[in-house]
Motif scaffolding. Sequence first.
Motif, PDB file in Angstrom:
ATOM      1  N   VAL A 106      11.154  -0.430  -6.557  1.00 14.02           N
ATOM      2  CA  VAL A 106      10.134   0.560  -6.194  1.00 14.02           C
ATOM      3  C   VAL A 106      10.767   1.939  -6.132  1.00 14.02           C
ATOM      4  O   VAL A 106      11.801   2.134  -5.493  1.00 14.02           O
ATOM      5  CB  VAL A 106       9.483   0.204  -4.846  1.00 14.02           C
ATOM      6  CG1 VAL A 106       8.436   1.248  -4.467  1.00 14.02           C
ATOM      7  CG2 VAL A 106       8.837  -1.189  -4.920  1.00 14.02           C
ATOM      8  N   TRP A 109       8.188   5.706  -3.293  1.00 10.79           N
ATOM      9  CA  TRP A 109       7.297   5.309  -2.210  1.00 10.79           C
ATOM     10  C   TRP A 109       7.157   6.409  -1.160  1.00 10.79           C
ATOM     11  O   TRP A 109       6.142   6.482  -0.458  1.00 10.79           O
ATOM     12  CB  TRP A 109       7.807   4.023  -1.566  1.00 10.79           C
ATOM     13  CG  TRP A 109       6.921   3.539  -0.454  1.00 10.79           C
ATOM     14  CD1 TRP A 109       7.163   3.605   0.886  1.00 10.79           C
ATOM     15  CD2 TRP A 109       5.621   2.937  -0.585  1.00 10.79           C
ATOM     16  NE1 TRP A 109       6.106   3.088   1.594  1.00 10.79           N
ATOM     17  CE2 TRP A 109       5.138   2.670   0.715  1.00 10.79           C
ATOM     18  CE3 TRP A 109       4.823   2.609  -1.683  1.00 10.79           C
ATOM     19  CZ2 TRP A 109       3.899   2.086   0.946  1.00 10.79           C
ATOM     20  CZ3 TRP A 109       3.579   2.030  -1.459  1.00 10.79           C
ATOM     21  CH2 TRP A 109       3.130   1.767  -0.156  1.00 10.79           C
ATOM     22  N   VAL A 138       3.481  -4.576  -3.633  1.00 16.52           N
ATOM     23  CA  VAL A 138       4.260  -3.452  -3.118  1.00 16.52           C
ATOM     24  C   VAL A 138       3.642  -2.934  -1.817  1.00 16.52           C
ATOM     25  O   VAL A 138       4.334  -2.699  -0.822  1.00 16.52           O
ATOM     26  CB  VAL A 138       4.344  -2.318  -4.164  1.00 16.52           C
ATOM     27  CG1 VAL A 138       5.056  -1.110  -3.587  1.00 16.52           C
ATOM     28  CG2 VAL A 138       5.068  -2.808  -5.417  1.00 16.52           C
TER      29      VAL A 138
END
Length: 295
Positions: A106, A109, A138
């Motif tokens: 990821v 974020w 996620v």
Amino acid sequence: MDRGRLRRLRAFVWRPVLELAILAMRLLPWPAVQALGRGAGSLAWRLSKTNRGRALEHLAIAFPERSAAERAAIAREAFRQQMMNAAEYFHLAGRGVAAAERHMRVEGWEHVESARAGGQPVLIVTGHCGNWELLGAVFADRRAPLSAVVRGLSEKAFEPILDRLRGAFGTRQINRGEPGAARALLEALRAGDALLMLIDQDLRTEGVFVPFFGRPAHTPSGAARLALRRGAPALPAFVERLEDGSHRARFGAPFDLPPDPVGATAVMTRAIEDQVRRRPEQWVWWHRRWRRRPG
């Protein structure tokens, strides 16, 4: 046989096959899941004459500078990628969020966290790029509630299966255009959910014409209108499969949107086009993206 009876018969035959495939993918190891999905995609490329022709036609629009052989290679790989998406999703939805996170990287974020801290509803704008369904995992892993505005299936008998799969990651589903959709959307916003909206298909919904690969494409404008009306930050997010078989979810900074829905939709669509250009084999080229024309 009338169309309704034929549809019910098709659902009666294929629903147990789909359930069996979901169970099988859940039990198999990750490399086998990807290999089977890739093999199914190769078979679909050979058998799906209509979709194969559409994919090649649309790639010629998007990439006229590439050779026919290059475009055919992208189209063939797109079939494989989409079937791998399904196989992976069957596998991971059955094993839960933690299993999905093991195959995810990821990036960005912090943009989501910053947008949520402002107290406004947050819009996540994406397209059918990579295994986009994994965005639900996620958000679930980070305890961030997510609702997805999606198009309902034409085969209604299969919708409970898809609802169950998405529910495994905690994603709430709002079927665009169905009774109660507007109320569900408002409830999601009031509850503080992030709202995931896909705007890369020509749907029977309110939309505007904006450029997509240099050609006007009818594009849902709901995300732009909602962002402008509510002053909500709208962020791009894309999933792409990496060479090692894992996935990367990338979140960008909020769009700097012009004050009109057409211009705002164009900005969002440009971000999707950039991602498709980045990984063209991971988009659904058989979708009739330029089906309608202005006027």
